[in-house]
Design a protein around this motif. Structure first.
Motif, PDB file in Angstrom:
ATOM      1  N   PHE A  46       0.833  -1.203   0.000  1.00 52.67           N
ATOM      2  CA  PHE A  46       0.000   0.000   0.000  1.00 52.67           C
ATOM      3  C   PHE A  46       0.870   1.257   0.000  1.00 52.67           C
ATOM      4  CE2 PHE A  46      -2.197   3.377   2.452  1.00 52.67           C
ATOM      5  CZ  PHE A  46      -3.189   3.671   1.508  1.00 52.67           C
ATOM      6  N   ALA A  47       1.954   1.236   0.749  1.00 58.09           N
ATOM      7  CA  ALA A  47       2.830   2.422   0.807  1.00 58.09           C
ATOM      8  C   ALA A  47       3.366   2.795  -0.569  1.00 58.09           C
ATOM      9  CB  ALA A  47       3.980   2.162   1.771  1.00 58.09           C
ATOM     10  N   LYS A  48       3.678   1.799  -1.401  1.00 60.34           N
ATOM     11  CA  LYS A  48       4.179   2.085  -2.743  1.00 60.34           C
ATOM     12  C   LYS A  48       3.138   2.836  -3.564  1.00 60.34           C
ATOM     13  CE  LYS A  48       7.411  -1.807  -3.174  1.00 60.34           C
ATOM     14  NZ  LYS A  48       7.658  -3.107  -3.863  1.00 60.34           N
ATOM     15  N   VAL A  49       1.889   2.393  -3.478  1.00 57.59           N
ATOM     16  CA  VAL A  49       0.822   3.053  -4.224  1.00 57.59           C
ATOM     17  C   VAL A  49       0.599   4.465  -3.695  1.00 57.59           C
ATOM     18  CG1 VAL A  49      -1.633   2.978  -4.821  1.00 57.59           C
ATOM     19  CG2 VAL A  49      -0.302   0.866  -4.736  1.00 57.59           C
ATOM     20  N   ALA A  50       0.578   4.603  -2.366  1.00 58.47           N
ATOM     21  CA  ALA A  50       0.232   5.883  -1.743  1.00 58.47           C
ATOM     22  C   ALA A  50       1.258   6.966  -1.990  1.00 58.47           C
ATOM     23  CB  ALA A  50       0.030   5.680  -0.243  1.00 58.47           C
ATOM     24  N   ARG A  51       2.473   6.593  -2.377  1.00 57.35           N
ATOM     25  CA  ARG A  51       3.489   7.615  -2.665  1.00 57.35           C
ATOM     26  C   ARG A  51       3.064   8.544  -3.795  1.00 57.35           C
ATOM     27  NH1 ARG A  51       7.686   3.266  -2.831  1.00 57.35           N
ATOM     28  NH2 ARG A  51       8.277   2.880  -0.664  1.00 57.35           N
ATOM     29  N   GLY A  52       2.125   8.088  -4.615  1.00 54.58           N
ATOM     30  CA  GLY A  52       1.674   8.905  -5.723  1.00 54.58           C
ATOM     31  C   GLY A  52       0.647   9.953  -5.356  1.00 54.58           C
ATOM     32  N   GLY A  53       0.321  10.075  -4.090  1.00 61.40           N
ATOM     33  CA  GLY A  53      -0.665  11.058  -3.664  1.00 61.40           C
ATOM     34  C   GLY A  53      -0.665  11.189  -2.154  1.00 61.40           C
ATOM     35  N   VAL A  54      -1.845  11.200  -1.564  1.00 57.24           N
ATOM     36  CA  VAL A  54      -1.985  11.265  -0.108  1.00 57.24           C
ATOM     37  C   VAL A  54      -2.766  10.039   0.345  1.00 57.24           C
ATOM     38  CG1 VAL A  54      -4.067  12.698  -0.268  1.00 57.24           C
ATOM     39  CG2 VAL A  54      -2.747  12.699   1.849  1.00 57.24           C
TER      40      VAL A  54
END
Length: 367
Positions: free
Chosen positions: A83-91
């Protein structure tokens, strides 16, 4: 909400809660996502949202928010890596008392400080893990919680200024299922049999012992229905002399709980500690009077709509229960139902969802 210059802000919702048993925390997360979806469907949410799910997690019935499975890991590992990898693209928005600890642009909802106040109610490993996660989130993320009481608790334990903690309360619109009248035969309750309802577990803070002790002083024909997953063997060991009036209903459907609330003399809510406490609001929404513990978070939720008692005094609760049973003309009940309906107006899943969305915009500016 977000101004036009923020239209492309991407909000990634941590969907790990979809793999967890449904308790108050998961109920909160589910309802907040559904409320965000309703706002987005009306064009009232100007951020672009996605619910990110672990492998195999069931999706939600969303109309306007995209949802997708991502990654291969599970549990905390999925949250901290995939999830952290995906969330790096936003908030990121993490709704269930955890979150990726190295994500700065994040709002993380921590519901209470129970692991600090009552560590004996949890395994040592659980307490140690969440204390580490909480403190790392407090240093990096925007912390949100569900009540002013919990804001003060978390400010104390996590050394975060109270005015930096966002409050987005629970609500009760979710318990609107058609009542399942079959629950009465299922539990052996006669049509005119008086009964009280409580919802909880055997953890110390839920304080079911007090409700059971107060039940010993009620008429023999009355009953106390306890809803929640309670192992019968553990119950017998913890409370070995429970009166025959106590019915362990186990987990029930929303329709069954709705039916019980609408016929119960009152919901008994004896907690020693809560971050918020959803059952009283659910009771207000289903025309059920509430007898509630006189602790700060429950008073915050119930206002003047509940009859309060000292959660250490079984005789005080027994007296409140007697009054509910002795309501010959219905005046006591009618007054409390009116107060309960008025109290509901103070809470809304959509207002809380909007509060969290606004907090996410602020978190997007973190570096």
């Amino acid at each position: 909400m977000v101004g036009s210059d923020r239209r492309r802000l991407r909000l990634f919702i941590n969907g790990r809660f979809r793999q967890q048993p449904m308790t108050g925390v998961q109920r909160y997360a589910t309802q907040i996502v559904l409320a965000l979806d309703a706002l987005a469907a009306r064009g009232a949410l100007e951020v672009e949202c996605q619910l990110v799910l672990p492998p195999g997690a069931p999706p939600l019935p969303l109309r306007a928010i995209a949802q997708a499975h991502h990654g291969r890991l599970r549990g905390h590992a999925w949250e901290q890596v995939d999830f952290a990898k995906v969330a790096r693209g936003g908030v990121a928005l993490s709704l269930a008392a955890s979150g990726p600890v190295f994500q700065h642009r994040q709002v993380a909802v921590i519901h209470d400080a129970a692991i600090y106040r009552f560590p004996e109610n949890y395994s040592r490993s659980y307490v140690l893990l969440h204390r580490v996660v909480d403190r790392l989130l407090a240093r990096r993320a925007t912390i949100a919680t569900v009540s002013d009481f919990s804001r003060g608790e978390l400010a104390h334990w996590l050394s975060v200024p109270a005015d930096e903690i966002v409050v987005a309360p629970n609500s009760a619109e979710h318990l609107d299922a058609a009542p399942d009248e079959g629950v009465f035969a299922k539990l052996g309750l006669a049509e005119d049999q008086p009964f009280f309802l409580t919802i909880g577990s055997l953890t110390r803070n839920k304080n079911l012992r007090l409700a059971i002790e107060a039940m010993r002083h009620q008429p023999a024909a009355s009953r106390l229905v306890i809803v929640g997953q309670i192992d019968g063997g553990v119950f017998a060991a913890e409370i070995p002399h429970a009166p025959e009036q106590v019915i362990l209903a186990g987990r029930l459907s929303d329709g069954e709980v709705t039916a019980l609330m609408r016929r119960a003399r009152a919901l008994v809510f004896p907690s020693l500690y809560e971050g918020f406490g959803i059952p009283p609001l659910e009771a207000f929404g289903n025309d059920c009077p509430v007898l509630a513990s006189a602790i700060a978070p429950v008073r915050e939720v119930c206002g003047d709509a509940a009859d309060f008692f000292d959660p250490h005094d079984a005789s005080a609760l027994a007296a409140r229960m007697h009054r509910a049973l002795d309501d010959q003309d219905g005046a006591w009940r009618a007054e409390r139902l009116a107060r309960g309906r008025a109290r509901l107006a103070h809470f809304s899943w959509e207002r809380s969802a909007a509060t969290l969305a606004t907090a996410c915009v602020g978190a997007a500016r973190r570096t």
